[in-house]
Scaffold this active site. Structure first.
Site, PDB file in Angstrom:
ATOM      1  N   ASP A   1      -4.591  -8.022  -4.045  1.00 45.96           N
ATOM      2  CA  ASP A   1      -4.811  -9.104  -3.091  1.00 45.96           C
ATOM      3  C   ASP A   1      -5.066 -10.431  -3.788  1.00 45.96           C
ATOM      4  O   ASP A   1      -4.608 -11.474  -3.326  1.00 45.96           O
ATOM      5  CB  ASP A   1      -5.975  -8.763  -2.157  1.00 45.96           C
TER       6      ASP A   1
ATOM      7  N   HIS B   1       0.824  -1.213   0.000  1.00 45.52           N
ATOM      8  CA  HIS B   1       0.000   0.000   0.000  1.00 45.52           C
ATOM      9  C   HIS B   1       0.850   1.252   0.000  1.00 45.52           C
ATOM     10  O   HIS B   1       0.441   2.294  -0.483  1.00 45.52           O
ATOM     11  CB  HIS B   1      -0.976  -0.040   1.176  1.00 45.52           C
TER      12      HIS B   1
ATOM     13  N   CYS C   1      -9.914  -2.942 -10.133  1.00 49.39           N
ATOM     14  CA  CYS C   1      -9.362  -1.732  -9.516  1.00 49.39           C
ATOM     15  C   CYS C   1      -7.995  -1.988  -8.884  1.00 49.39           C
ATOM     16  O   CYS C   1      -7.428  -1.116  -8.253  1.00 49.39           O
ATOM     17  CB  CYS C   1     -10.333  -1.158  -8.485  1.00 49.39           C
TER      18      CYS C   1
ATOM     19  N   GLU D   1     -11.150 -10.577  -4.344  1.00 54.04           N
ATOM     20  CA  GLU D   1      -9.739 -10.494  -3.972  1.00 54.04           C
ATOM     21  C   GLU D   1      -9.236 -11.818  -3.412  1.00 54.04           C
ATOM     22  O   GLU D   1      -8.046 -12.023  -3.235  1.00 54.04           O
ATOM     23  CB  GLU D   1      -9.540  -9.431  -2.893  1.00 54.04           C
TER      24      GLU D   1
END
Ligand code: PEP
Ligand code: MG
Length: 577
Positions: free
Chosen positions: A463, A195, A510, A439
């Site tokens: 993920d 992240h 996304c 995910e």
């Protein structure tokens, strides 16, 4: 002398700047007593951590780029030798047994004793061995603490325009860095889809992660060039190199100026297939970037950043205000608000940190699991999102779904809130779409079942790849296995898209894969119709879409899905890109 250090470029752009080395606070080590019958287990815990530290160092040693200046391997060998030395392997064991204290404390006592000896030494070279003790002990301490990076204080505006070099940064740190106006950052650890890396991209901060041992060679105030595209740090560049990079910067600027002309153009393939091209956002700082590139909507608004760097959880009203700000700032384009995805590599400060860190946080109480476990955390967010839906087009998206039961529980909570709002006359959009993220491999396999209960799906490849390949996305030691082209990953993606096609519902993507220019044509071939990407990548992705023939690509789908390895897929991509 000029030399280079290599890492993984995660956020492109070239910056020339002065280095500021961010010294992290030591891990805060607590002392606690160990019952007599648990002493052996505690010793074993320490020994396992030492073994893990050795393994980490050996792996790092294998991955040191040959081109790196000086003899890094020798330094790593020194650390490996220290991990064999009885001062670290035996003495803390004796302390655990004698004092009946925890492994961390025993290690700290031994570190203090060793450092005191080195501090007495006259010889400056030997005195620097003290740093080695610290590095090695910190490595073991981090393993004992499940490698959760220590919190640290970041100096204030002194960071402006500097290149920050740190061992590791959390997403929360990265946000702070942006506030402090840093020019670029380099970390020794971390992978491209952590992240922290994603944030760096969305903040437009050139960044390099996984630059092992960089702090050993780079000093405070060194001048460096950070080439975020290629993952290269050039230390003390000479005039020729500087002028080469200035030309490169100018060429990049010309390219981006060309791309900017695509702002108003629709995303549509040569053969007329319309693609919905949306943006991912995290912070208010992203609004301007979204407007600049003319995104049609927001496909992912990561709300967890509202919870970071603060002492208390944001309440319903505060969240409602923030969501309203987003809707206002983006002038009525649809916004997909993702419910809280805390846990994993997204830890928070004061807001929510009561529980101990799990051994495998990525597999633990994360995202929707955490929210369902603690409705006092979740309900205010659902209420705030529903209230915001009265102000503009809002979609709600749930992260990390793994079972139908979770969908049902979220729907029940939502329905409770809706009923209350109806009874009290609180406005909200009755037709607000509710979608789920794919995910977890189990969710991808069951996409056809899940989609029946949802208005849309969105594939979170960051993920999905992590869980499909069984690798931790923030662990650079297994990063080589992070392969978006792996046939297992591609089949799950196709399976999910197919579930959408059959049910007539939209399947978006996304994750970072959608925003990577290398994969656009592949995803078109797999039938993807909605891409949500970080704003900095949006126009480049549009350029590629507008330059592609969806029909021709679709004809390659079965060939791609029949590939036996990522290498085979890559060879096809070389041809079609
Ligand atoms: C993903 O996993 O691909 C995703 C978009 O969610 P995040 O990166 O926030 O986990
Ligand atoms: Mg995710």
């Amino acid at each position: 002398m000029t030399f280079t250090i290599h890492g993984v470029g995660v956020s492109r752009g070239v910056v020339v700047g002065r280095v500021h080395i961010l010294e992290r606070n030591q891990l805060e080590v607590q002392e606690y007593a160990i019952a007599k019958e648990k002493v052996n287990a505690e010793i074993l815990r320490l020994q396992n951590a030492i073994t893990a530290a050795r393994l980490q160092l050996r792996t790092i040693r294998e991955h040191v780029p040959k081109s790196t200046a000086a003899d890094i391997a020798a330094f790593i060998d020194t650390h490996l030798l220290m991990l064999e030395d009885s001062s670290l392997t035996q003495e803390p064991v004796r302390l655990i047994a004698e004092l009946r204290c925890n492994a961390e404390w025993a290690l700290k006592l031994q570190r203090d004793a060793l450092v005191a000896v080195f501090d007495e030494m006259e010889d400056p070279y030997l005195r620097t061995r003290r740093d080695d003790v610290d590095h090695v002990v910190n490595r073991i301490q981090r393993i004992l603490a499940n490698q959760i990076p220590a919190k640290h204080e970041i100096p204030d505006s002194r960071l402006r325009d500097l290149v920050v070099l740190a061992d590791d940064l959390t997403p929360a740190d990265t946000v702070l860095m942006q506030h402090h106006g840093i020019a670029a950052f380099i970390t020794e650890y971390g992978g491209p889809t952590s992240h922290t890396a994603i944030l760096a991209r969305s903040l437009g901060i050139p960044a390099i992660v996984g630059a092992h041992q960089a702090r050993r060679y780079i000093r405070d105030d060194d001048i460096v060039i950070v080439d975020g595209r290629n993952g290269v740090v050039i230390v003390e560049p000479d005039d020729n190199i500087l002028s080469y990079y200035r030309d490169k910067q100018a060429a990049d600027n010309r390219y981006y100026a060309e791309l900017a002309k695509l702002k108003e153009a629709p995303a549509i393939t040569i053969d007329g297939v319309e693609i919905s091209l949306l943006a991912n956002i995290e912070l208010p700082a992203d609004f301007e970037a979204v407007r600049r590139v003319g995104a049609m909507g927001i496909g992912l608004y990561r709300t967890e950043f509202l919870y970071m760097n603060r002492q208390h959880l944001p309440d319903e009203d505060e969240q409602f205000e923030r969501y309203s700000d987003v809707l206002r700032a983006l002038n009525g384009i649809p916004v997909t608000i993702r419910t809280l995805d805390l846990g994993g590599d997204k830890t928070v400060d004061g807001g929510y940190q009561a529980r101990p860190v799990a051994a495998n946080p990525a597999l633990g109480l994360r995202a929707v699991r955490l929210c369902l476990k603690d409705p006092s955390l979740f309900r205010p967010q659902l209420r705030a999102i529903l209230r915001a839906s009265a102000l503009g087009p809002v979609r709600l998206m749930i992260p990390m779904l793994s079972s139908l039961h979770e969908i049902q529980q979220v729907m029940m909570l939502l329905e409770e809130v809706r009923s209350e709002f109806r009874a009290r006359g609180i406005k909200f959009d009755e037709g607000m779409q509710v979608g789920g993220m794919i995910e977890v491999p189990a969710a991808a396999v069951c996409a056809d079942l899940f989609v029946r209960h949802m208005d849309f799906l969105s594939i979170g490849t960051n993920d999905l790849i992590q869980y499909t390949m069984a690798i931790d996305r923030v662990n650079d030691e297994v990063n080589y296995l992070y392969d978006p082209l792996h046939p297992g990953v591609l089949r799950l993606i196709r399976h999910t898209i197919e579930a959408g096609e059959k049910s007539g519902k939209m399947v978006a993507m996304c994750g970072e894969m959608a925003g990577d220019p290398r994969y656009v044509r592949l995803l078109l071939a797999l039938g993807l119709k909605e891409f949500s990407v970080h704003p900095a990548a949006l126009l480049e992705i549009k350029r590629i879409i507008n330059d592609s023939h969806a029909g021709e690509l679709a004809r390659m789908q079965s060939t791609i899905l029949a590939c036996a390895s990522g290498h085979e897929v890559a060879a096809i991509l070389d041809r079609i890109n």
